[in-house]
Design a protein around this motif. Structure first.
Motif, mmCIF file in Angstrom:
data_model
loop_
_atom_site.group_PDB
_atom_site.id
_atom_site.type_symbol
_atom_site.label_atom_id
_atom_site.label_comp_id
_atom_site.label_asym_id
_atom_site.label_seq_id
_atom_site.Cartn_x
_atom_site.Cartn_y
_atom_site.Cartn_z
ATOM 1 N N PHE A 37 0.833 -1.204 0.000
ATOM 2 C CA PHE A 37 0.000 0.000 0.000
ATOM 3 C C PHE A 37 0.870 1.258 0.000
ATOM 4 O O PHE A 37 0.617 2.201 -0.759
ATOM 5 N N LEU A 38 1.898 1.258 0.844
ATOM 6 C CA LEU A 38 2.784 2.417 0.881
ATOM 7 C C LEU A 38 3.513 2.594 -0.438
ATOM 8 O O LEU A 38 3.622 3.708 -0.951
ATOM 9 N N GLN A 39 4.004 1.515 -1.001
ATOM 10 C CA GLN A 39 4.805 1.597 -2.225
ATOM 11 C C GLN A 39 3.972 1.921 -3.451
ATOM 12 O O GLN A 39 4.376 2.733 -4.285
ATOM 13 N N VAL A 77 -7.031 16.320 11.662
ATOM 14 C CA VAL A 77 -7.583 15.206 10.897
ATOM 15 C C VAL A 77 -7.102 13.884 11.495
ATOM 16 O O VAL A 77 -5.931 13.721 11.824
ATOM 17 N N LYS A 78 -8.036 12.922 11.632
ATOM 18 C CA LYS A 78 -7.686 11.601 12.140
ATOM 19 C C LYS A 78 -8.306 10.547 11.218
ATOM 20 O O LYS A 78 -9.523 10.411 11.167
ATOM 21 N N MET A 79 -7.452 9.837 10.505
ATOM 22 C CA MET A 79 -7.927 8.810 9.582
ATOM 23 C C MET A 79 -7.215 7.495 9.832
ATOM 24 O O MET A 79 -6.060 7.470 10.245
ATOM 25 N N ILE A 80 -7.919 6.421 9.568
ATOM 26 C CA ILE A 80 -7.347 5.078 9.659
ATOM 27 C C ILE A 80 -7.464 4.416 8.296
ATOM 28 O O ILE A 80 -8.541 4.423 7.678
ATOM 29 N N TRP A 81 -6.341 3.882 7.823
ATOM 30 C CA TRP A 81 -6.328 3.133 6.570
ATOM 31 C C TRP A 81 -6.183 1.652 6.906
ATOM 32 O O TRP A 81 -5.314 1.252 7.667
ATOM 33 N N GLU A 82 -7.026 0.825 6.317
ATOM 34 C CA GLU A 82 -6.945 -0.620 6.489
ATOM 35 C C GLU A 82 -6.774 -1.297 5.131
ATOM 36 O O GLU A 82 -7.454 -0.929 4.168
ATOM 37 N N ILE A 83 -5.866 -2.270 5.058
ATOM 38 C CA ILE A 83 -5.666 -3.049 3.840
ATOM 39 C C ILE A 83 -6.258 -4.428 4.105
ATOM 40 O O ILE A 83 -5.758 -5.170 4.964
ATOM 41 N N LYS A 84 -7.306 -4.779 3.378
ATOM 42 C CA LYS A 84 -8.045 -5.993 3.681
ATOM 43 C C LYS A 84 -7.947 -7.011 2.543
ATOM 44 O O LYS A 84 -8.359 -6.733 1.419
ATOM 45 N N GLY A 85 -7.407 -8.168 2.885
ATOM 46 C CA GLY A 85 -7.360 -9.267 1.936
ATOM 47 C C GLY A 85 -8.667 -10.040 1.943
ATOM 48 O O GLY A 85 -9.342 -10.127 2.977
ATOM 49 N N VAL A 115 -12.578 5.867 9.068
ATOM 50 C CA VAL A 115 -11.995 4.572 8.721
ATOM 51 C C VAL A 115 -12.210 4.292 7.237
ATOM 52 O O VAL A 115 -13.349 4.297 6.762
ATOM 53 N N VAL A 116 -11.116 4.049 6.516
ATOM 54 C CA VAL A 116 -11.180 3.788 5.077
ATOM 55 C C VAL A 116 -10.436 2.491 4.789
ATOM 56 O O VAL A 116 -9.289 2.328 5.199
ATOM 57 N N SER A 117 -11.104 1.571 4.105
ATOM 58 C CA SER A 117 -10.508 0.271 3.803
ATOM 59 C C SER A 117 -10.217 0.145 2.312
ATOM 60 O O SER A 117 -11.010 0.585 1.474
ATOM 61 N N PHE A 118 -9.072 -0.472 2.008
ATOM 62 C CA PHE A 118 -8.684 -0.763 0.629
ATOM 63 C C PHE A 118 -8.541 -2.272 0.481
ATOM 64 O O PHE A 118 -7.991 -2.943 1.357
ATOM 65 N N ALA A 119 -9.030 -2.810 -0.628
ATOM 66 C CA ALA A 119 -8.881 -4.233 -0.899
ATOM 67 C C ALA A 119 -7.441 -4.518 -1.319
ATOM 68 O O ALA A 119 -6.860 -3.774 -2.127
ATOM 69 N N TYR A 120 -6.881 -5.585 -0.795
ATOM 70 C CA TYR A 120 -5.512 -5.958 -1.169
ATOM 71 C C TYR A 120 -5.380 -6.124 -2.680
ATOM 72 O O TYR A 120 -4.378 -5.698 -3.272
ATOM 73 N N ASP A 121 -6.384 -6.750 -3.315
ATOM 74 C CA ASP A 121 -6.306 -6.971 -4.764
ATOM 75 C C ASP A 121 -6.189 -5.660 -5.531
ATOM 76 O O ASP A 121 -5.470 -5.573 -6.539
#
Length: 225
Positions: A37-39, A77-85, A115-121
């Motif tokens: 995600f970072l890269q 600002v307070k945000m959480i990023w989640e990477i979900k497989g 809270v914001v989630s991103f799919a691993y794919d």
């Protein structure tokens, strides 16, 4: 500094400041998906890792520790990023875990986190989509990077409003949203027509224009507006 060096330095600085389980969680939890995600997404968009906290600990409503993949906290600002497989968050999840995850996200929202989630794919195979969506989201919180031209600012806001309405936008929608008069609202809408974001929808015999339809474009074009 390239990503690999910046990431190594950033991760080392966080490890140095942690002890016990917080340090262990960072060593165990910051793995392939988070690094990808970072890269693939964060670094191309931001070019730095400032104000980004990996494996960030918060307490849930049961006072149990929860470690978010990332917390981003610039200023207020307070945000959480989640990477979900798919495997761990969908296929292998039972009903109780599913309920806990939704309740946790609601509780975090109540604490002031978004809270914001991103799919691993998507992170792995469609990072451009993640970058586009993240750019649109961050533009709501980083006004210093927004064009200073008032018509440009209004145009960008109206594009987002048109998406929210999910129907043709009318001058009175613009009047209510911006607290402007009819003439100004029409000017903003016509400006978006010229730029190709909206098209007028004639009423009756085509003499009067009462509403405007959104033309489908990529969200990343908003940044260039």
């Amino acid at each position: 500094m390239d990503f690999a060096d910046a990431h190594k330095e950033w991760l080392h600085s966080h490890l140095e400041r942690r002890t016990g389980e917080r340090k262990g969680r960072l060593e165990r939890g910051h793995q392939h998906g988070e690094i990808l995600f970072l890269q693939n997404v964060w670094w191309p968009l931001q070019g730095h890792l400032n104000q980004l906290h990996p494996e960030y600990e918060v307490l849930d409503w049961r006072r149990r520790s929860y470690f978010a993949d990332f917390a981003w906290m610039p200023g207020h600002v307070k945000m959480i990023w989640e990477i979900k497989g798919y495997d761990s968050h969908v296929r292998d999840m039972d009903r109780n875990r599913y309920c806990d995850e939704l309740n946790r996200e609601t509780f975090l929202q109540g604490l002031g986190f978004r809270v914001v989630s991103f799919a691993y794919d998507d992170v792995a195979h469609r990072p451009d989509l993640c970058i586009t969506l993240l750019r649109v989201l961050l533009s709501r919180y980083k006004p210093e990077q927004t064009p200073v031209n008032p018509v440009g600012l209004a145009g960008k806001e109206l594009i987002l409003l048109a998406f929210q309405l999910a129907r043709p936008i009318r001058p009175k929608d613009v009047e209510a949203h911006f607290a402007v008069n009819f003439r100004t609202s029409v000017k903003y809408l016509q400006d978006l027509c010229v730029k190709g974001w909206l098209r007028p929808l004639p009423c009756g015999k085509g003499i009067k224009i009462l509403q405007y339809e959104l033309v489908r474009k990529s969200f990343d074009e908003i940044e260039g507006y």
